[in-house]
Design an enzyme around this catalytic site. Structure first.
Site, PDB file in Angstrom:
ATOM      1  N   ASN A 135       0.836  -1.197   0.000  1.00 17.73           N
ATOM      2  CA  ASN A 135       0.000   0.000   0.000  1.00 17.73           C
ATOM      3  C   ASN A 135       0.867   1.242   0.000  1.00 17.73           C
ATOM      4  OD1 ASN A 135      -0.423   1.938   2.504  1.00 17.73           O
ATOM      5  ND2 ASN A 135       0.200  -0.047   3.319  1.00 17.73           N
TER       6      ASN A 135
ATOM      7  N   ILE B 290      -0.911   4.516   0.630  1.00 20.19           N
ATOM      8  CA  ILE B 290      -2.080   5.378   0.817  1.00 20.19           C
ATOM      9  C   ILE B 290      -1.639   6.840   0.952  1.00 20.19           C
ATOM     10  CG2 ILE B 290      -4.127   5.865   2.256  1.00 20.19           C
ATOM     11  CD1 ILE B 290      -4.231   3.065   0.947  1.00 20.19           C
ATOM     12  N   GLY B 291      -0.532   7.064   1.676  1.00 20.34           N
ATOM     13  CA  GLY B 291      -0.029   8.430   1.824  1.00 20.34           C
ATOM     14  C   GLY B 291      -0.743   9.219   2.914  1.00 20.34           C
TER      15      GLY B 291
ATOM     16  N   CYS C  19       6.314   5.774   8.293  1.00 25.27           N
ATOM     17  CA  CYS C  19       5.494   5.609   7.098  1.00 25.27           C
ATOM     18  C   CYS C  19       6.377   5.719   5.859  1.00 25.27           C
ATOM     19  CB  CYS C  19       4.392   6.658   7.024  1.00 25.27           C
ATOM     20  SG  CYS C  19       3.365   6.406   5.549  1.00 25.27           S
TER      21      CYS C  19
ATOM     22  N   ASN D 216       6.189  -1.296  11.227  1.00 23.13           N
ATOM     23  CA  ASN D 216       5.471  -0.749  10.085  1.00 23.13           C
ATOM     24  C   ASN D 216       5.833  -1.599   8.848  1.00 23.13           C
ATOM     25  OD1 ASN D 216       4.032   1.047   8.351  1.00 23.13           O
ATOM     26  ND2 ASN D 216       4.407   2.692   9.818  1.00 23.13           N
TER      27      ASN D 216
ATOM     28  N   GLY E 253       1.251  -7.943   5.836  1.00 20.32           N
ATOM     29  CA  GLY E 253       0.597  -9.244   5.751  1.00 20.32           C
ATOM     30  C   GLY E 253       1.522 -10.381   6.156  1.00 20.32           C
TER      31      GLY E 253
ATOM     32  N   GLY F 149       1.371  -9.271   9.886  1.00 22.19           N
ATOM     33  CA  GLY F 149       0.903 -10.571   9.392  1.00 22.19           C
ATOM     34  C   GLY F 149       0.113 -11.411  10.367  1.00 22.19           C
TER      35      GLY F 149
HETATM   36  C1  LIG Z   1      -3.730   0.091   3.925  1.00 21.47           C
HETATM   37  C2  LIG Z   1      -2.785   0.321   5.072  1.00 21.47           C
HETATM   38  C3  LIG Z   1      -2.743   1.571   5.693  1.00 21.47           C
HETATM   39  C4  LIG Z   1      -1.871   1.805   6.770  1.00 21.47           C
HETATM   40  N1  LIG Z   1      -1.868   3.028   7.380  1.00 21.47           N
HETATM   41  C5  LIG Z   1      -1.052   3.242   8.458  1.00 21.47           C
HETATM   42  C6  LIG Z   1      -1.084   4.483   9.160  1.00 21.47           C
HETATM   43  O1  LIG Z   1      -1.874   5.403   8.863  1.00 21.47           O
HETATM   44  N2  LIG Z   1      -0.220   4.649  10.208  1.00 21.47           N
HETATM   45  C7  LIG Z   1       0.652   3.646  10.595  1.00 21.47           C
HETATM   46  O2  LIG Z   1       1.411   3.840  11.549  1.00 21.47           O
HETATM   47  N3  LIG Z   1       0.661   2.441   9.971  1.00 21.47           N
HETATM   48  C8  LIG Z   1      -0.160   2.222   8.918  1.00 21.47           C
HETATM   49  N4  LIG Z   1      -0.159   0.996   8.299  1.00 21.47           N
HETATM   50  C9  LIG Z   1       0.744  -0.080   8.803  1.00 21.47           C
HETATM   51  C10 LIG Z   1      -0.016  -1.041   9.734  1.00 21.47           C
HETATM   52  O3  LIG Z   1      -0.521  -0.365  10.872  1.00 21.47           O
HETATM   53  C11 LIG Z   1       0.899  -2.209  10.197  1.00 21.47           C
HETATM   54  O4  LIG Z   1       1.997  -1.685  10.900  1.00 21.47           O
HETATM   55  C12 LIG Z   1       1.426  -3.044   9.042  1.00 21.47           C
HETATM   56  O5  LIG Z   1       0.463  -3.167   8.020  1.00 21.47           O
HETATM   57  C13 LIG Z   1       1.866  -4.437   9.495  1.00 21.47           C
HETATM   58  O6  LIG Z   1       0.769  -5.185  10.002  1.00 21.47           O
HETATM   59  P1  LIG Z   1      -0.055  -6.250   9.086  1.00 21.47           P
HETATM   60  O7  LIG Z   1       0.965  -7.102   8.387  1.00 21.47           O
HETATM   61  O8  LIG Z   1      -0.920  -7.003  10.054  1.00 21.47           O
HETATM   62  O9  LIG Z   1      -0.847  -5.432   8.117  1.00 21.47           O
HETATM   63  C14 LIG Z   1      -1.021   0.756   7.220  1.00 21.47           C
HETATM   64  C15 LIG Z   1      -1.068  -0.507   6.596  1.00 21.47           C
HETATM   65  C16 LIG Z   1      -1.932  -0.735   5.544  1.00 21.47           C
HETATM   66  C17 LIG Z   1      -1.972  -2.110   4.910  1.00 21.47           C
END
Ligand SMILES: Cc1cc2nc3c(=O)[nH]c(=O)nc-3n(C[C@H](O)[C@H](O)[C@H](O)COP(=O)(O)O)c2cc1C
Length: 310
Positions: A68, A70-71, A127, A189, A214, A241
């Site tokens: 992603n 998203i920004g 980020c 992150n 993931g 993940g």
């Molecule tokens: C679509 C999307 C948007 C995210 N937005 C943020 C955010 O705004 N701030 C942040 O600290 N992490 C953001 N993350 C990171 C997640 O909080 C997390 O740290 C990362 O996805 C790892 O966990 P996961 O593998 O369970 O997704 C985002 C992740 C995804 C997939």
């Protein structure tokens, strides 16, 4: 089964929360289950002004995960305080605000304002998807220390700093934010990544690069949490993940005190609730009688079972 975890600023009835950016501000998920069943909620990033984020396409699939960029789209700190936090407060679980910015002053401004309304902050210095701010604070130990110190000074609640995995030495980063007064860490992150479309011969994401999340990143996160748990004396919220109660136990054994579930919410909006329901049986299966006794269980006796209370 005792599922409680007490951390600086947070009394969790279970260790499960949705990860920032993967749960919005909770409204969409409240139609699927009662949000107060969650240990806590971590909100989408807040910046000083409203942000519309990057151009599309800004998500792409990957094997065992997603990209992603998203920004940091969000309604701005004032909008979040006025329009989003009151809804979450109705549900009564602890609320963690994710704080982002392009400059140290912006981080400080957001932290000062939003910390009056929530239980803890997650300082997003990691980020990878914005041109200014974000990742440069999370990959330079001096900048990480500086922004953490300033935000801790300006905040009314404990500050958990969210570390970037896009570094050579995660321990140096963790130590820098510990010295600066962080109350805890949030790890990890996303990993900077890219996919290319063979038809157009161009990167799929308009931002070119995005963050990989993931199941694909779980072993990276487990490794980093295990290393950092031995190097610093701060509680860790673990993520990357997580899709099942078995994954949660792995994170707790590595040294996380609580966990956040991110990308899995997009595949199954009930995932957090299902993991919470499944966790007592899974703990029992491995011979545990509480969540707190699992924390750090993969380490030797000198670091085992550290309990962090405010
Ligand atoms: C679509 C999307 C948007 C995210 N937005 C943020 C955010 O705004 N701030 C942040 O600290 N992490 C953001 N993350 C990171 C997640 O909080 C997390 O740290 C990362 O996805 C790892 O966990 P996961 O593998 O369970 O997704 C985002 C992740 C995804 C997939």
């Amino acid at each position: 089964m005792n599922m409680n975890v007490a951390l600086p600023g947070l009394t969790l009835k279970n260790p499960i929360m949705p990860a920032s950016g993967c749960f919005g501000f909770g409204k969409e998920f409240a139609q699927f289950y009662e949000l107060s069943d969650l240990g806590a909620v971590i909100m989408k990033a807040a910046t000083a002004e409203k942000r519309f984020g990057n151009d599309t396409p800004r998500v792409a699939e990957a094997s065992s995960g997603m990209l992603n960029a998203i920004g940091l789209q969000n309604p701005g700190v004032e909008g979040i305080i006025k329009e989003e936090i009151p809804f979450l407060k109705e549900h009564g679980m602890p609320i963690i605000a994710n704080v982002a910015g392009g400059t140290v002053d912006e981080y400080v401004e957001v932290a000062e304002k939003i910390s009056e309304h929530v239980d803890a902050l997650e300082l997003n210095i990691s980020c990878p998807n914005v041109k200014e701010g974000g990742v440069q604070f999370g990959t330079d130990a001096g900048l990480a220390e500086d922004v953490t110190r300033r935000v801790v000074e300006a905040s009314h609640v404990p500050v958990y700093v969210k570390l970037s995995p896009n570094v050579t030495d995660i321990i140096t980063m963790a130590k820098a934010v510990e010295v600066a007064g962080a109350s805890g860490l949030s790890m990890i992150n996303t990993l900077t990544a890219m996919r290319i479309d063979p038809k157009t011969r161009k990167p799929i994401l308009s931002n070119k690069t995005g963050g990989l999340s993931g199941a694909a990143i779980k072993p990276v996160s487990i490794r980093m949490i295990h290393q950092v748990y031995e190097a610093v004396n701060l509680p860790i919220i673990g993520m990357g993940g997580i899709e099942s109660a078995e994954d949660v136990i792995e994170y707790l054994l590595a040294g996380a005190s609580a966990v956040a579930v991110g990308s899995a919410n997009f595949k199954n909006p009930l995932i957090c609730k299902e993991i919470i329901d499944e966790l007592p049986n899974t703990l029992q299966k491995y011979g545990f009688t509480s969540v707190e006794e699992v924390i750090g269980g993969a380490h030797d006796e000198s670091t085992e079972n550290r309990v962090f209370r405010s």
